[in-house]
Design an enzyme around this catalytic site. Structure first.
Site, PDB file in Angstrom:
ATOM      1  N   GLY A   1       0.776  -1.239   0.000  1.00  0.00           N
ATOM      2  CA  GLY A   1       0.000   0.000   0.000  1.00  0.00           C
ATOM      3  C   GLY A   1       0.804   1.284   0.000  1.00  0.00           C
TER       4      GLY A   1
ATOM      5  N   ASN B   1       1.392   3.225  -2.567  1.00  0.00           N
ATOM      6  CA  ASN B   1       0.641   4.223  -3.335  1.00  0.00           C
ATOM      7  C   ASN B   1      -0.533   4.764  -2.525  1.00  0.00           C
ATOM      8  OD1 ASN B   1       1.559   4.794  -6.223  1.00  0.00           O
ATOM      9  ND2 ASN B   1       1.822   2.568  -6.075  1.00  0.00           N
TER      10      ASN B   1
ATOM     11  N   ARG C   1     -15.356 -15.256  -9.758  1.00  0.00           N
ATOM     12  CA  ARG C   1     -15.068 -13.830  -9.903  1.00  0.00           C
ATOM     13  C   ARG C   1     -16.338 -12.980  -9.806  1.00  0.00           C
ATOM     14  NH1 ARG C   1     -12.487 -11.768 -15.265  1.00  0.00           N
ATOM     15  NH2 ARG C   1     -10.602 -12.779 -14.522  1.00  0.00           N
TER      16      ARG C   1
ATOM     17  N   ARG D   1      -6.266  -7.881  -8.348  1.00  0.00           N
ATOM     18  CA  ARG D   1      -7.283  -8.777  -8.902  1.00  0.00           C
ATOM     19  C   ARG D   1      -7.809  -8.201 -10.205  1.00  0.00           C
ATOM     20  NH1 ARG D   1      -6.848 -13.532  -7.169  1.00  0.00           N
ATOM     21  NH2 ARG D   1      -8.936 -14.051  -7.901  1.00  0.00           N
TER      22      ARG D   1
ATOM     23  N   HIS E   1      -0.280   2.027 -13.005  1.00  0.00           N
ATOM     24  CA  HIS E   1       0.387   0.850 -13.573  1.00  0.00           C
ATOM     25  C   HIS E   1       1.872   1.162 -13.739  1.00  0.00           C
ATOM     26  CE1 HIS E   1       0.820  -2.881 -15.775  1.00  0.00           C
ATOM     27  NE2 HIS E   1       1.555  -2.221 -16.647  1.00  0.00           N
TER      28      HIS E   1
ATOM     29  N   LEU F   1      -7.693  -5.070 -19.726  1.00  0.00           N
ATOM     30  CA  LEU F   1      -6.691  -4.842 -18.678  1.00  0.00           C
ATOM     31  C   LEU F   1      -5.616  -3.832 -19.104  1.00  0.00           C
ATOM     32  CD1 LEU F   1      -5.868  -6.003 -15.839  1.00  0.00           C
ATOM     33  CD2 LEU F   1      -4.268  -7.466 -17.095  1.00  0.00           C
ATOM     34  N   ASP F   2      -5.354  -2.858 -18.236  1.00  0.00           N
ATOM     35  CA  ASP F   2      -4.250  -1.900 -18.409  1.00  0.00           C
ATOM     36  C   ASP F   2      -4.279  -1.174 -19.754  1.00  0.00           C
ATOM     37  OD1 ASP F   2      -3.295  -2.668 -15.910  1.00  0.00           O
ATOM     38  OD2 ASP F   2      -1.974  -4.198 -16.746  1.00  0.00           O
TER      39      ASP F   2
ATOM     40  N   GLN G   1       8.137   7.894  -8.755  1.00  0.00           N
ATOM     41  CA  GLN G   1       7.284   8.651  -9.686  1.00  0.00           C
ATOM     42  C   GLN G   1       5.812   8.295  -9.507  1.00  0.00           C
ATOM     43  OE1 GLN G   1       8.515  11.128 -11.511  1.00  0.00           O
ATOM     44  NE2 GLN G   1      10.466  10.634 -10.523  1.00  0.00           N
TER      45      GLN G   1
END
Ligand code: GRF
Length: 214
Positions: free
Chosen positions: A12, A14, A61, A87, A105, A140-141, A169
């Site tokens: 954690g 971030n 899920r 997840r 990311h 995703l991403d 950063q």
């Protein structure tokens, strides 16, 4: 005042950067999918409500996503921040929060989506690496990009050294992006980021150090 929620899975850092940044909003909960996530203690120490929605106790899920969505909606947040949340979220969940969910990311997307980004950057020999804050969309991403920061890749970098330089950063750009959203300076329209934020100086360029040249 706008309300936001942070989702974590692990240490954690971030989340800490977000909570320490004095954002123009109120963090109403930190939610983890792992009971042992280190970040939960920090959130509690700040007096923030925490919850665990453990993915392992849900049959699949969809069941996990439904439980997580219910816990989030209980707080009626304006913004959901994925901060090291590990997840993959289903399409229905993502659509429910689309336009009000951001992710950080650790790569310069669209390069290196998924896991092990620093390892892949080193393997490919890229000279610039970095991090990206983007809106979350079902693929995703790959959602619309809000802000990126680049770092040079050095000749003697290891996965650990590169990831720690990128992390510095991450801790700068994620609070910045969250602040813009909470100030109403950032939103999604037709799948694109619409913003009223300072534009980078077109002359500014991050030059990687040249090594091995006279
Ligand atoms: C960060 O590098 C984040 O970008 C990635 O996982 C890492 C989580 O770190 N998704 P932390 O939990 O925020 O310290």
């Amino acid at each position: 005042m706008k309300k936001y929620i942070i989702l974590i899975s692990g240490r954690g850092s971030n989340m800490e950067a977000l909570l320490n940044a004095d954002l123009p909003g109120r963090c109403v909960a930190v939610i983890s999918n792992r009971p042992d996530a280190g970040g939960l203690d920090f959130a509690r120490s700040k007096g923030i409500a925490t919850a665990v929605i453990d993915h392992r106790v849900h049959a699949d899920r969809n069941a996990f996503d439904a439980a997580l969505a219910a816990e989030i909606e209980r707080h009626a947040p304006d913004l959901v921040l994925l901060a090291g949340f590990m997840r993959v979220l289903g399409d229905d969940f993502v659509r429910r929060f689309e336009g009000r969910m951001l992710n950080i990311h650790p790569s310069l997307l669209p390069a290196f989506p998924g896991m092990h980004t620093h390892r892949e950057a080193l393997a490919k020999g890229v000279k610039l690496h970095g991090c990206t804050v983007h809106f979350v969309t079902p693929t995703l991403d790959s959602g619309p990009i809000v802000i990126q920061a680049a770092v040079p890749v050095l000749g003697d970098d290891t996965e650990a050294s590169l990831s720690s330089r990128v992390l510095v950063q991450e801790h700068l750009i994620y609070p910045q992006a969250a602040a813009w959203f909470l100030q109403g300076r950032l939103h999604l329209a037709d799948g694109r980021v619409v913003s009223r934020i300072p534009q980078p100086d077109s002359d500014a360029m991050i030059a990687p150090p040249l090594t091995g040249l006279p």
